[in-house]
Enzyme design. Structure first.
Site, PDB file in Angstrom:
ATOM      1  N   ASP A 163       0.842  -1.187   0.000  1.00 46.19           N
ATOM      2  CA  ASP A 163       0.000   0.000   0.000  1.00 46.19           C
ATOM      3  C   ASP A 163       0.879   1.239   0.000  1.00 46.19           C
ATOM      4  O   ASP A 163       1.701   1.440   0.902  1.00 46.19           O
ATOM      5  CB  ASP A 163      -0.914   0.001   1.235  1.00 46.19           C
ATOM      6  CG  ASP A 163      -2.052   1.000   1.105  1.00 46.19           C
ATOM      7  OD1 ASP A 163      -2.486   1.266  -0.029  1.00 46.19           O
ATOM      8  OD2 ASP A 163      -2.519   1.505   2.131  1.00 46.19           O
ATOM      9  N   PHE A 211       1.394   5.637  -0.587  1.00 43.29           N
ATOM     10  CA  PHE A 211       0.960   6.859   0.114  1.00 43.29           C
ATOM     11  C   PHE A 211       1.189   8.009  -0.874  1.00 43.29           C
ATOM     12  O   PHE A 211       2.015   8.881  -0.663  1.00 43.29           O
ATOM     13  CB  PHE A 211       1.814   7.009   1.377  1.00 43.29           C
ATOM     14  CG  PHE A 211       1.388   8.075   2.354  1.00 43.29           C
ATOM     15  CD1 PHE A 211       0.083   8.204   2.770  1.00 43.29           C
ATOM     16  CD2 PHE A 211       2.347   8.931   2.903  1.00 43.29           C
ATOM     17  CE1 PHE A 211      -0.272   9.178   3.705  1.00 43.29           C
ATOM     18  CE2 PHE A 211       2.003   9.898   3.837  1.00 43.29           C
ATOM     19  CZ  PHE A 211       0.691  10.023   4.228  1.00 43.29           C
ATOM     20  N   HIS A 267      -3.557  14.135   0.561  1.00 39.99           N
ATOM     21  CA  HIS A 267      -3.783  13.265   1.721  1.00 39.99           C
ATOM     22  C   HIS A 267      -2.597  13.337   2.676  1.00 39.99           C
ATOM     23  O   HIS A 267      -2.778  13.439   3.901  1.00 39.99           O
ATOM     24  CB  HIS A 267      -4.011  11.832   1.247  1.00 39.99           C
ATOM     25  CG  HIS A 267      -4.171  10.844   2.357  1.00 39.99           C
ATOM     26  ND1 HIS A 267      -5.208  10.896   3.270  1.00 39.99           N
ATOM     27  CD2 HIS A 267      -3.414   9.768   2.721  1.00 39.99           C
ATOM     28  CE1 HIS A 267      -5.090   9.903   4.141  1.00 39.99           C
ATOM     29  NE2 HIS A 267      -4.012   9.201   3.829  1.00 39.99           N
ATOM     30  N   ARG A 299       0.830  16.442  13.015  1.00 42.40           N
ATOM     31  CA  ARG A 299       2.107  17.094  13.324  1.00 42.40           C
ATOM     32  C   ARG A 299       2.028  18.613  13.360  1.00 42.40           C
ATOM     33  O   ARG A 299       2.924  19.258  13.884  1.00 42.40           O
ATOM     34  CB  ARG A 299       3.183  16.664  12.307  1.00 42.40           C
ATOM     35  CG  ARG A 299       3.647  15.236  12.460  1.00 42.40           C
ATOM     36  CD  ARG A 299       4.908  14.977  11.641  1.00 42.40           C
ATOM     37  NE  ARG A 299       4.691  15.245  10.228  1.00 42.40           N
ATOM     38  CZ  ARG A 299       4.176  14.362   9.369  1.00 42.40           C
ATOM     39  NH1 ARG A 299       3.824  13.166   9.795  1.00 42.40           N
ATOM     40  NH2 ARG A 299       4.015  14.665   8.104  1.00 42.40           N
ATOM     41  N   GLU A 344     -11.018   4.152   3.303  1.00 38.41           N
ATOM     42  CA  GLU A 344     -10.028   4.877   2.510  1.00 38.41           C
ATOM     43  C   GLU A 344     -10.336   4.661   1.034  1.00 38.41           C
ATOM     44  O   GLU A 344     -10.397   3.519   0.555  1.00 38.41           O
ATOM     45  CB  GLU A 344      -8.602   4.407   2.818  1.00 38.41           C
ATOM     46  CG  GLU A 344      -8.099   4.907   4.160  1.00 38.41           C
ATOM     47  CD  GLU A 344      -6.607   4.677   4.351  1.00 38.41           C
ATOM     48  OE1 GLU A 344      -6.002   5.426   5.143  1.00 38.41           O
ATOM     49  OE2 GLU A 344      -6.043   3.755   3.722  1.00 38.41           O
ATOM     50  N   GLU A 391      -9.315   4.325  -2.390  1.00 41.57           N
ATOM     51  CA  GLU A 391      -8.079   3.994  -3.096  1.00 41.57           C
ATOM     52  C   GLU A 391      -8.391   3.273  -4.398  1.00 41.57           C
ATOM     53  O   GLU A 391      -9.517   2.851  -4.646  1.00 41.57           O
ATOM     54  CB  GLU A 391      -7.181   3.079  -2.243  1.00 41.57           C
ATOM     55  CG  GLU A 391      -6.764   3.649  -0.908  1.00 41.57           C
ATOM     56  CD  GLU A 391      -5.558   2.919  -0.312  1.00 41.57           C
ATOM     57  OE1 GLU A 391      -4.768   2.319  -1.084  1.00 41.57           O
ATOM     58  OE2 GLU A 391      -5.421   2.936   0.935  1.00 41.57           O
ATOM     59  N   ASP A 429      -9.313   0.479   1.648  1.00 40.24           N
ATOM     60  CA  ASP A 429      -8.372  -0.051   2.633  1.00 40.24           C
ATOM     61  C   ASP A 429      -8.830   0.411   4.017  1.00 40.24           C
ATOM     62  O   ASP A 429      -8.345   1.405   4.553  1.00 40.24           O
ATOM     63  CB  ASP A 429      -6.959   0.424   2.327  1.00 40.24           C
ATOM     64  CG  ASP A 429      -5.917  -0.366   3.080  1.00 40.24           C
ATOM     65  OD1 ASP A 429      -6.181  -1.536   3.392  1.00 40.24           O
ATOM     66  OD2 ASP A 429      -4.840   0.181   3.354  1.00 40.24           O
ATOM     67  N   ARG A 440      -8.364   3.973  12.979  1.00 38.30           N
ATOM     68  CA  ARG A 440      -7.444   5.094  13.215  1.00 38.30           C
ATOM     69  C   ARG A 440      -6.881   5.101  14.640  1.00 38.30           C
ATOM     70  O   ARG A 440      -5.724   5.488  14.849  1.00 38.30           O
ATOM     71  CB  ARG A 440      -8.159   6.426  12.940  1.00 38.30           C
ATOM     72  CG  ARG A 440      -8.673   6.587  11.519  1.00 38.30           C
ATOM     73  CD  ARG A 440      -7.578   6.524  10.491  1.00 38.30           C
ATOM     74  NE  ARG A 440      -8.085   6.798   9.144  1.00 38.30           N
ATOM     75  CZ  ARG A 440      -7.360   6.694   8.040  1.00 38.30           C
ATOM     76  NH1 ARG A 440      -6.096   6.302   8.120  1.00 38.30           N
ATOM     77  NH2 ARG A 440      -7.879   6.953   6.864  1.00 38.30           N
ATOM     78  N   GLN A 474      -4.296   2.294  14.850  1.00 39.32           N
ATOM     79  CA  GLN A 474      -3.142   2.691  14.036  1.00 39.32           C
ATOM     80  C   GLN A 474      -2.298   3.768  14.734  1.00 39.32           C
ATOM     81  O   GLN A 474      -1.067   3.711  14.735  1.00 39.32           O
ATOM     82  CB  GLN A 474      -3.635   3.202  12.681  1.00 39.32           C
ATOM     83  CG  GLN A 474      -2.530   3.570  11.688  1.00 39.32           C
ATOM     84  CD  GLN A 474      -3.109   4.072  10.362  1.00 39.32           C
ATOM     85  OE1 GLN A 474      -4.326   4.060  10.145  1.00 39.32           O
ATOM     86  NE2 GLN A 474      -2.250   4.505   9.478  1.00 39.32           N
ATOM     87  N   TYR A 500       1.712   2.667  15.406  1.00 38.00           N
ATOM     88  CA  TYR A 500       2.491   2.824  14.177  1.00 38.00           C
ATOM     89  C   TYR A 500       3.941   3.264  14.404  1.00 38.00           C
ATOM     90  O   TYR A 500       4.779   3.110  13.520  1.00 38.00           O
ATOM     91  CB  TYR A 500       1.781   3.762  13.199  1.00 38.00           C
ATOM     92  CG  TYR A 500       2.017   5.237  13.416  1.00 38.00           C
ATOM     93  CD1 TYR A 500       2.919   5.939  12.629  1.00 38.00           C
ATOM     94  CD2 TYR A 500       1.322   5.942  14.403  1.00 38.00           C
ATOM     95  CE1 TYR A 500       3.123   7.293  12.801  1.00 38.00           C
ATOM     96  CE2 TYR A 500       1.525   7.286  14.594  1.00 38.00           C
ATOM     97  CZ  TYR A 500       2.422   7.959  13.789  1.00 38.00           C
ATOM     98  OH  TYR A 500       2.633   9.301  13.975  1.00 38.00           O
ATOM     99  N   LYS A 538      -4.709  -1.848  10.142  1.00 36.15           N
ATOM    100  CA  LYS A 538      -4.998  -1.964   8.709  1.00 36.15           C
ATOM    101  C   LYS A 538      -5.268  -3.401   8.254  1.00 36.15           C
ATOM    102  O   LYS A 538      -5.955  -3.613   7.257  1.00 36.15           O
ATOM    103  CB  LYS A 538      -3.793  -1.436   7.906  1.00 36.15           C
ATOM    104  CG  LYS A 538      -3.381  -0.018   8.255  1.00 36.15           C
ATOM    105  CD  LYS A 538      -4.331   1.002   7.705  1.00 36.15           C
ATOM    106  CE  LYS A 538      -4.094   1.230   6.239  1.00 36.15           C
ATOM    107  NZ  LYS A 538      -4.908   2.337   5.701  1.00 36.15           N
ATOM    108  N   THR A 552      -9.376  -5.433   3.676  1.00 36.56           N
ATOM    109  CA  THR A 552      -9.217  -4.557   2.522  1.00 36.56           C
ATOM    110  C   THR A 552     -10.159  -5.081   1.448  1.00 36.56           C
ATOM    111  O   THR A 552     -10.129  -6.272   1.127  1.00 36.56           O
ATOM    112  CB  THR A 552      -7.769  -4.571   2.002  1.00 36.56           C
ATOM    113  OG1 THR A 552      -6.890  -4.103   3.023  1.00 36.56           O
ATOM    114  CG2 THR A 552      -7.614  -3.679   0.774  1.00 36.56           C
ATOM    115  N   THR A 609      -4.722   6.565  -0.073  1.00 32.31           N
ATOM    116  CA  THR A 609      -5.942   7.372  -0.143  1.00 32.31           C
ATOM    117  C   THR A 609      -5.816   8.460  -1.200  1.00 32.31           C
ATOM    118  O   THR A 609      -4.822   9.185  -1.252  1.00 32.31           O
ATOM    119  CB  THR A 609      -6.231   8.009   1.226  1.00 32.31           C
ATOM    120  OG1 THR A 609      -6.342   6.973   2.191  1.00 32.31           O
ATOM    121  CG2 THR A 609      -7.505   8.817   1.199  1.00 32.31           C
ATOM    122  N   GLU A 655      -9.902  12.797   7.240  1.00 35.05           N
ATOM    123  CA  GLU A 655      -9.789  14.150   6.681  1.00 35.05           C
ATOM    124  C   GLU A 655     -11.137  14.873   6.680  1.00 35.05           C
ATOM    125  O   GLU A 655     -11.208  16.063   7.015  1.00 35.05           O
ATOM    126  CB  GLU A 655      -9.249  14.072   5.249  1.00 35.05           C
ATOM    127  CG  GLU A 655      -7.836  13.534   5.140  1.00 35.05           C
ATOM    128  CD  GLU A 655      -7.437  13.291   3.695  1.00 35.05           C
ATOM    129  OE1 GLU A 655      -7.031  14.259   3.028  1.00 35.05           O
ATOM    130  OE2 GLU A 655      -7.533  12.135   3.235  1.00 35.05           O
TER     131      GLU A 655
END
Length: 422
Positions: free
Chosen positions: A132, A134, A139, A148, A205, A207, A239, A243, A246, A250, A259, A263, A356, A370
């Site tokens: 998968d 990114f 996204h 962050r 997600e 995708e 997917d 959250r 994760q 992570y 995850k 899927t 995503t 989001e």
């Protein structure tokens, strides 16, 4: 003269003669029925095993092959682009309105053309490995802003290589399969131990995923300008993501239980040949990629994508986002080339998720993380609202390319959330 099928294809159908996506099906709902390959045309499935048995795949690459007498498409994928092109040309000719071979053969037509509502669709490929990526800048930026802050929302390495992680192939399921809400650990509250229980932040997600064709030998990378010959086609993909699980797990190795619980992919693989009329320029990449990722022609595809949610207990579904495949920063061919640059070998049927697919506007964000800004605001879904998915909610993803008087579509990719096991 425009290509026209003798099979009736409604104007709004996803499955015109310009498309002819591949899948694996069982007919009649009997467990003992052998799964076999087919292509979608209008409201019908053309049984490729019947066409092959009738000797109608008479080109040099397919006439002696048994690839359409298999229970998955892997053997066909392994044959490579020349065989794929031969199959497509044969099928478009057989289904065209001015070709009698199938149209005027009543017994073969009855055996080979099956109403779509009489078949059960299965996973079209045996998926050995799943990666998968990114690849959407929008996204990546939104996730960075959420977790962050605005100072450094996208890590500098993101602009130099297609970031990815290795996913779990065993939990990839076909559209229509229910998804059980996963359990796992979440962030502790204060000095308490970590939370353990059903995920409180279950998400979809939006995708798509590339299906690998011939692949490469271990230690021999694929050149980025030859990578398209190793991509058979594309499917829709959801997917699913927990959250809260994760977020706690992570660091430092990336996604795991948040995850790997499920899927979902759509049943029909739309080939790159069918998508070619909808090719468009990929975004300009700044800084320019390193030479091994520099493409002579860098392209995306104009595929309109939509996600609808059917809330628990409701009869109607409601659109929550609209996006487009052309928002991806890193192309499918760059993703594949980067995957192999260290010598990693890809094999027929491997699946490469895009990550995503979010656009620049809020109404084009590709997940609830989001759309609700990590649950800080409600998203309107008909007469109700959501921060994250609730038990009984069904998510339906669709994708389509709009041609001049015809469509090349993917159908739908759907799944419903069931309560966590006790």
């Amino acid at each position: 003269m425009a290509l026209k099928s003798f099979v009736e294809v409604k104007l709004d159908s996803h499955f015109s003669i310009h498309n002819l996506p591949y899948g694996i099906f069982k007919h009649g709902g009997v467990d003992t029925t052998t799964p076999r390959p087919g292509v979608a045309i209008g409201d019908y499935v053309l049984d490729l095993s019947a066409i092959q048995s009738a000797g109608l795949f008479d080109g040099p690459l397919l006439c002696n092959s048994d690839c359409f007498h298999q229970s998955n498409l892997n053997k066909f994928l392994e044959l490579g682009r020349p065989a794929w092109k031969e199959a497509r040309a044969t099928l478009q000719k057989l289904l065209s309105s001015d070709e009698p071979a199938l149209q005027n053969n009543a017994s073969l037509k009855q055996m080979a053309l099956l109403p779509m509502d009489e078949v059960e669709m299965l996973l079209p490929i045996a998926i050995g490995d799943y990666t998968d990526f990114f690849s959407s800048k929008h996204h990546a930026k939104n996730c960075g802003l959420i977790f962050r802050g605005p100072e450094n929302p996208v890590n500098p390495n993101w602009f130099h290589l297609p970031i990815a992680y290795h996913g779990r192939a065993s939990s990839i399921v076909i559209s229509g399969t229910d998804i059980i809400r996963p359990r796992g650990q979440g962030h502790p509250s204060g000095n308490s131990p970590p939370y353990f229980g059903p995920s409180r932040k279950l998400d979809f997600e939006l995708e798509m995923a590339a299906v690998v064709g011939p692949g490469n030998e271990l230690g021999k990378p694929i050149d980025v300008n030859e990578a398209a010959d190793h991509i058979f086609g594309v499917v829709l993909m959801n997917d699913w993501s927990a959250r809260d699980i994760q977020a706690w797990e992570y660091v430092p190795l990336g996604p795991f239980l948040g995850k790997s619980f499920g899927t979902t992919i759509s049943p029909w693989i739309v080939t790159l040949d069918a998508l070619e009329p909808f090719a468009c320029d990929a975004p300009t990449q700044i800084p320019p990629p390193l030479p091994y990722l520099a493409e002579k022609i860098s392209k995306n595809y104009d595929i309109s994508l939509e996600v609808r949610i059917k809330p628990a207990g409701e009869e109607k579904s409601f659109t929550v986002t609209r996006s487009n495949f052309n928002h991806l920063y890193w192309t499918l061919t760059q993703q594949l080339a980067h995957h192999t640059v260290n010598g990693c070998n890809l094999r027929p049927g491997d699946l490469l998720g895009t990550g995503t697919i979010s656009g620049p506007e809020a109404e084009s964000y590709g997940c609830l993380l989001e759309l609700t800004w990590n649950g800080t605001k409600e998203l309107s879904v008909g007469k109700t609202s959501r921060k994250f998915l609730e038990d009984g909610d069904e998510v339906i993803i669709s994708g389509i390319c709009m041609g001049n008087g015809y469509n090349v579509g993917f159908g739908t990719c759907s799944g419903k959330i069931l309560p966590s096991l006790p």
